[in-house]
Design a protein around this motif. Sequence first.
Motif, PDB file in Angstrom:
ATOM      1  N   ARG A  63       0.851  -1.202   0.000  1.00 28.91           N
ATOM      2  CA  ARG A  63       0.000   0.000   0.000  1.00 28.91           C
ATOM      3  C   ARG A  63       0.881   1.243   0.000  1.00 28.91           C
ATOM      4  O   ARG A  63       1.802   1.357   0.819  1.00 28.91           O
ATOM      5  N   VAL A  64       0.616   2.159  -0.918  1.00 24.72           N
ATOM      6  CA  VAL A  64       1.363   3.421  -0.927  1.00 24.72           C
ATOM      7  C   VAL A  64       0.856   4.261   0.236  1.00 24.72           C
ATOM      8  O   VAL A  64      -0.297   4.670   0.271  1.00 24.72           O
ATOM      9  N   ARG A  65       1.736   4.493   1.194  1.00 22.53           N
ATOM     10  CA  ARG A  65       1.371   5.241   2.398  1.00 22.53           C
ATOM     11  C   ARG A  65       1.586   6.737   2.219  1.00 22.53           C
ATOM     12  O   ARG A  65       0.926   7.542   2.862  1.00 22.53           O
ATOM     13  N   ALA A  66       2.548   7.103   1.348  1.00 26.98           N
ATOM     14  CA  ALA A  66       2.814   8.522   1.108  1.00 26.98           C
ATOM     15  C   ALA A  66       3.612   8.648  -0.179  1.00 26.98           C
ATOM     16  O   ALA A  66       4.315   7.729  -0.583  1.00 26.98           O
ATOM     17  N   PRO A  74       5.928   2.789   0.169  1.00 24.96           N
ATOM     18  CA  PRO A  74       4.989   1.673   0.261  1.00 24.96           C
ATOM     19  C   PRO A  74       5.170   0.864   1.545  1.00 24.96           C
ATOM     20  O   PRO A  74       6.261   0.831   2.131  1.00 24.96           O
ATOM     21  N   ALA A  75       4.084   0.227   1.961  1.00 26.85           N
ATOM     22  CA  ALA A  75       4.118  -0.578   3.182  1.00 26.85           C
ATOM     23  C   ALA A  75       3.102  -1.701   3.084  1.00 26.85           C
ATOM     24  O   ALA A  75       2.138  -1.630   2.322  1.00 26.85           O
ATOM     25  N   ALA A  76       3.299  -2.710   3.893  1.00 27.45           N
ATOM     26  CA  ALA A  76       2.297  -3.746   4.086  1.00 27.45           C
ATOM     27  C   ALA A  76       1.386  -3.266   5.209  1.00 27.45           C
ATOM     28  O   ALA A  76       1.862  -2.822   6.253  1.00 27.45           O
ATOM     29  N   GLY A  77       0.102  -3.290   4.971  1.00 26.60           N
ATOM     30  CA  GLY A  77      -0.836  -2.878   6.008  1.00 26.60           C
ATOM     31  C   GLY A  77      -0.758  -1.402   6.332  1.00 26.60           C
ATOM     32  O   GLY A  77      -0.557  -0.566   5.455  1.00 26.60           O
ATOM     33  N   ASP A  78      -0.885  -1.089   7.622  1.00 25.02           N
ATOM     34  CA  ASP A  78      -0.969   0.297   8.058  1.00 25.02           C
ATOM     35  C   ASP A  78       0.334   0.879   8.585  1.00 25.02           C
ATOM     36  O   ASP A  78       0.344   1.995   9.093  1.00 25.02           O
ATOM     37  N   TYR A  79       1.430   0.151   8.493  1.00 19.70           N
ATOM     38  CA  TYR A  79       2.725   0.665   8.932  1.00 19.70           C
ATOM     39  C   TYR A  79       3.087   1.889   8.090  1.00 19.70           C
ATOM     40  O   TYR A  79       2.694   1.977   6.919  1.00 19.70           O
ATOM     41  N   HIS A  81       5.871   2.965   6.597  1.00 16.15           N
ATOM     42  CA  HIS A  81       6.501   2.501   5.362  1.00 16.15           C
ATOM     43  C   HIS A  81       7.468   1.368   5.664  1.00 16.15           C
ATOM     44  O   HIS A  81       8.077   1.350   6.717  1.00 16.15           O
ATOM     45  N   HIS A  82       7.544   0.435   4.748  1.00 15.20           N
ATOM     46  CA  HIS A  82       8.551  -0.613   4.823  1.00 15.20           C
ATOM     47  C   HIS A  82       9.671  -0.338   3.826  1.00 15.20           C
ATOM     48  O   HIS A  82      10.782  -0.813   3.974  1.00 15.20           O
ATOM     49  N   ILE A  83       9.335   0.423   2.804  1.00 14.82           N
ATOM     50  CA  ILE A  83      10.307   0.787   1.766  1.00 14.82           C
ATOM     51  C   ILE A  83      10.148   2.269   1.474  1.00 14.82           C
ATOM     52  O   ILE A  83       9.027   2.781   1.397  1.00 14.82           O
ATOM     53  N   ARG A  84      11.270   2.957   1.336  1.00 18.55           N
ATOM     54  CA  ARG A  84      11.248   4.302   0.777  1.00 18.55           C
ATOM     55  C   ARG A  84      12.084   4.220  -0.477  1.00 18.55           C
ATOM     56  O   ARG A  84      13.242   3.822  -0.443  1.00 18.55           O
ATOM     57  N   ALA A  85      11.488   4.580  -1.590  1.00 20.46           N
ATOM     58  CA  ALA A  85      12.203   4.605  -2.866  1.00 20.46           C
ATOM     59  C   ALA A  85      12.236   6.056  -3.328  1.00 20.46           C
ATOM     60  O   ALA A  85      11.198   6.694  -3.446  1.00 20.46           O
ATOM     61  N   ASN A  86      13.444   6.577  -3.575  1.00 21.03           N
ATOM     62  CA  ASN A  86      13.550   7.992  -3.937  1.00 21.03           C
ATOM     63  C   ASN A  86      14.591   8.218  -5.023  1.00 21.03           C
ATOM     64  O   ASN A  86      15.460   7.379  -5.261  1.00 21.03           O
ATOM     65  N   VAL A  87      14.476   9.380  -5.653  1.00 20.61           N
ATOM     66  CA  VAL A  87      15.426   9.807  -6.692  1.00 20.61           C
ATOM     67  C   VAL A  87      16.179  11.059  -6.244  1.00 20.61           C
ATOM     68  O   VAL A  87      16.691  11.801  -7.064  1.00 20.61           O
TER      69      VAL A  87
END
Length: 121
Positions: A63-66, A74-79, A81-87
């Motif tokens: 789920r995209v959290r922000a 993106p994150a699983a569930g309501d956390y 974020h589990h991943i931050r991907a940036n440029v």
Amino acid sequence: MSWGETPTGHVEIVTDPLNTRSVAAAGTDDRSMSADSDIGHVHLEVSSVETARTFYADVLGLRVRAMYDGAVFPAAGDYHHHIRANVWQRRSKPHAGQGLACFELRLPDEATLGATRERLR
């Protein structure tokens, strides 16, 4: 950059430098991280935020959290974020000897694994 939840429930973002020497030293004595340890989230430098969003959200089902200028969380569930991907560094090629070789996402059950397999097909 890291996120932390305050006692009032608000999420704050702070930027602190990583002390790479202490991290490296931790792997050489009794303070080493256990092999069965879990890391809560990873921060990735990518060449395209939209490609990262498509893969992690549409394909893997996170789920995209922000989304911020140049980043997706993106994150699983309501956390938060589990991943931050940036440029943010504007790099498009890997740097020799730097970076993350791999990481593992654990899915909660066989049904989720099956749905993810279907999206990957």
